[in-house]
Design an enzyme around this catalytic site. Structure first.
Site, short mmCIF file in Angstrom:
data_model
loop_
_atom_site.label_atom_id
_atom_site.label_comp_id
_atom_site.label_asym_id
_atom_site.label_seq_id
_atom_site.Cartn_x
_atom_site.Cartn_y
_atom_site.Cartn_z
N TYR A 1 0.84 -1.21 0.00
CA TYR A 1 0.00 0.00 0.00
C TYR A 1 0.88 1.25 0.00
O TYR A 1 0.63 2.22 -0.72
CB TYR A 1 -0.92 0.00 1.22
CG TYR A 1 -1.99 1.07 1.15
CD1 TYR A 1 -3.27 0.76 0.69
CD2 TYR A 1 -1.72 2.38 1.54
CE1 TYR A 1 -4.25 1.73 0.60
CE2 TYR A 1 -2.69 3.36 1.45
CZ TYR A 1 -3.96 3.04 0.99
OH TYR A 1 -4.92 4.01 0.90
N PHE B 1 -6.93 19.73 -24.57
CA PHE B 1 -7.65 18.50 -24.88
C PHE B 1 -9.04 18.57 -24.24
O PHE B 1 -9.26 19.31 -23.30
CB PHE B 1 -6.85 17.28 -24.38
CG PHE B 1 -7.52 15.99 -24.75
CD1 PHE B 1 -7.65 15.63 -26.08
CD2 PHE B 1 -8.07 15.15 -23.79
CE1 PHE B 1 -8.29 14.46 -26.44
CE2 PHE B 1 -8.72 13.98 -24.14
CZ PHE B 1 -8.84 13.62 -25.47
N ASP B 2 -9.97 17.74 -24.74
CA ASP B 2 -11.37 17.89 -24.28
C ASP B 2 -11.56 17.62 -22.79
O ASP B 2 -12.30 18.33 -22.12
CB ASP B 2 -12.35 17.07 -25.13
CG ASP B 2 -12.05 15.59 -25.14
OD1 ASP B 2 -10.95 15.21 -24.74
OD2 ASP B 2 -12.92 14.80 -25.56
N ASP C 1 0.87 19.45 -20.43
CA ASP C 1 0.07 18.24 -20.56
C ASP C 1 0.96 17.36 -21.43
O ASP C 1 1.08 17.56 -22.64
CB ASP C 1 -1.26 18.56 -21.24
CG ASP C 1 -2.07 17.31 -21.56
OD1 ASP C 1 -1.48 16.21 -21.56
OD2 ASP C 1 -3.27 17.43 -21.84
N ALA D 1 1.20 14.13 -22.37
CA ALA D 1 0.80 12.80 -22.85
C ALA D 1 1.70 12.26 -23.96
O ALA D 1 2.03 11.08 -23.99
CB ALA D 1 -0.66 12.84 -23.34
N LYS E 1 -0.42 7.02 -23.34
CA LYS E 1 0.15 7.39 -24.65
C LYS E 1 1.64 7.06 -24.62
O LYS E 1 2.03 5.91 -24.77
CB LYS E 1 -0.09 8.88 -24.94
CG LYS E 1 -1.52 9.19 -25.37
CD LYS E 1 -2.47 9.31 -24.22
CE LYS E 1 -3.81 9.87 -24.61
NZ LYS E 1 -4.74 9.85 -23.46
N HIS F 1 -19.58 13.78 -26.72
CA HIS F 1 -19.26 12.88 -27.85
C HIS F 1 -19.17 11.42 -27.46
O HIS F 1 -19.39 10.54 -28.27
CB HIS F 1 -17.97 13.33 -28.55
CG HIS F 1 -16.76 13.31 -27.69
ND1 HIS F 1 -16.51 14.26 -26.73
CD2 HIS F 1 -15.73 12.45 -27.63
CE1 HIS F 1 -15.38 13.99 -26.13
NE2 HIS F 1 -14.88 12.89 -26.65
#
Ligand code: F0G
Length: 464
Positions: free
Chosen positions: A72, A129-130, A220, A222, A263, A455
């Protein structure tokens, strides 16, 4: 003869996929309410919905799975990952999260606030990004897109279409008081503008401008390795530098990052936030514990943290990157040769078809890129994803549909999964539809939609 690119791996285990008939596909897509997310994976032959969590892990990553420490607190797998991130990105403080949007939730809770604390605040950057925009708007704040104009014309061949327009950014800084701008976010590569990279010069200059106004900059991250590789290929002065050194320099200009490890981490699930500064890290830890889990696992199994620590390193290997970027370009070139309008230059993780140019007569109210996506599925069991008016959601204030500058149909290529033969098949599907494009006269209308990120679950019917 110049030797062609070939995958720097061979296949040890296979996963069967099945071709289907057109009449089967027509029934399935009608049942799916013309939303490609509603299809079952067996109903898809080549799945280019996303490059997220769909990559193939290496034998070294699978070996690391067996070494996973499931303690843990204080698991050795966490420390392996922490060391990798500290060495690769130069970020000493790490909080694992179960995926990228979870990392956004943690970072934005610390920097923007929770609930209505975000009201009146703005987060400028290149195209968000969305989910990133969703997390900003969920806090009643606004995401401001400061991407350079060239990004919105698919025909302009600019090497760094992910770049931030410094003039647009400074206007945001002048229009809002410092305390209303909790951060500037640079997405590398910029998914929403077509998987397009940000140059080192632009990262450096954005960072310098933000510093003058006292605004922290975050990535970001990714697709950070793909971004670094494009810098190596396209930016003067970087051709002879190792990707790892380019990555280190990119991160030297920012305070921290969110990452969707699905990614460039080449794992099937995972994410993290990483920080240079201990104080911000500490502010984020309580949100991580509340939303994700204790600081040394954050919603991840120990084995998955271990596989990620190997995947991040593999993603920076030059042979891997040249094959990866080469495969995307291979598909792009096949489509371009047939006259199919695609975003240029080709992106890092995907080919983006310019649906407005593909179907110029279709009204935008009938969702151009979505219509193209459905046609490609019916033609050959190929699944892409709409990046257009459906994904753009409604304006949170006016509730009107937002029509973005570009209607794109993205064909995202999973890492290390498909071969060049698959790419030839994909190109043939797209080209067949392109040749009969004039017969596609009507699109779709929405019959049901969610309030945010519609979407994923939208339901459609043919427009009549
Ligand atoms: N940021 C970028 C640039 C992304 O492309 C994504 C996800 C996220 C954040 C969120 O990460 O999915 O792990 O929660 N992009 C996927 C895609 C879903 O298909 O482009 P996540």
């Amino acid at each position: 003869m110049e030797l062609p690119f070939a995958e720097p791996y061979r296949i040890k285990m296979i996963e069967p996929i099945r071709r289907t008939t057109r009449s089967e596909r027509e029934a399935w897509i009608a049942r799916a309410k013309y939303n490609l997310f509603n299809l079952r994976s067996e109903e898809v032959y080549i799945d280019l919905l996303t490059d997220s969590g769909t990559g193939a892990m290496s034998s070294a990553q699978w070996a690391e799975i067996m070494l996973g420490d499931e303690s843990y607190a204080g698991a050795s797998s966490y420390y392996k990952l922490k060391e990798t991130i500290s060495e690769l990105l130069g970020m000493p403080f790490l909080l694992p999260a179960h995926q990228g949007r979870a990392a956004e939730n943690v970072l934005f809770s610390a920097l923007i606030g929770v609930g209505k604390e975000g009201e009146g605040k703005v987060v400028p950057g290149n195209s968000h990004f969305d989910t990133t925009k969703g997390h900003i708007e969920f806090r009643h704040a606004h995401a401001i897109d400061c991407t350079i104009d060239e990004a919105f014309d698919t025909e302009i061949d600019h090497p760094f279409k992910g770049n931030v327009d410094l003039g647009k950014l400074e206007k945001v800084f002048m229009a809002h008081p410092r305390e209303r701008i909790p951060l500037c976010l640079i997405t590398i590569t910029c998914n929403s503008s077509g998987g397009q990279p940000v140059s080192m010069a632009n990262i450096r200059e954005t960072s310098a401008l933000c510093k003058r106004y006292g605004i922290p900059v975050y990535f970001d991250a990714a697709r950070f390795a793909e971004n670094a590789y494009f810098i190596k290929l396209r930016e003067p002065g970087f051709a002879d530098k190792a990707v790892k050194d380019i990555v280190r320099e990119m991160f030297s200009y920012v305070e921290g990052c969110t990452m969707s490890s699905k990614k460039d981490g080449i794992v099937n699930i995972g994410g993290f936030t990483a920080f240079r500064n201990e104080e911000t890290f500490r502010a984020a830890t309580s949100f991580n514990i509340m939303f994700e889990g204790y600081n040394t696992y954050g919603g991840m199994a120990g084995r998955d943290l271990g596989a990620l620590s190997v995947g991040l390193r593999e993603a920076c290997e030059p042979d891997y990157l040249s094959s990866r970027i080469g495969q995307v370009a291979y598909l792009g070139k096949a489509l371009t040769a047939a006259g199919v309008p695609v975003q240029k230059p080709y992106g890092g993780h995907a080919i983006f078809i310019d649906a407005k140019r593909f179907l110029p007569k279709l009204p935008r109210e009938e969702f151009i890129a979505q219509t193209l996506g459905v046609e490609l599925y019916k033609e050959g069991g190929l699944r892409g994803v709409e990046i257009g008016a459906i994904m753009a959601d409604r304006d949170p204030d006016t509730h009107e549909n937002r029509y973005p500058a570009l209607e794109l149909l993205r064909l995202a290529i999973p890492r290390r999964v498909y071969t060049s033969d698959h790419m030839d098949y994909v190109a043939a599907v797209v080209i067949n539809v392109f040749e009969r494009r004039d017969a596609i006269k009507r699109g779709y209308r929405i019959t049901w939609e969610a309030k945010l990120l519609r979407h994923f679950t939208v339901e459609l019917a043919p427009a009549t």
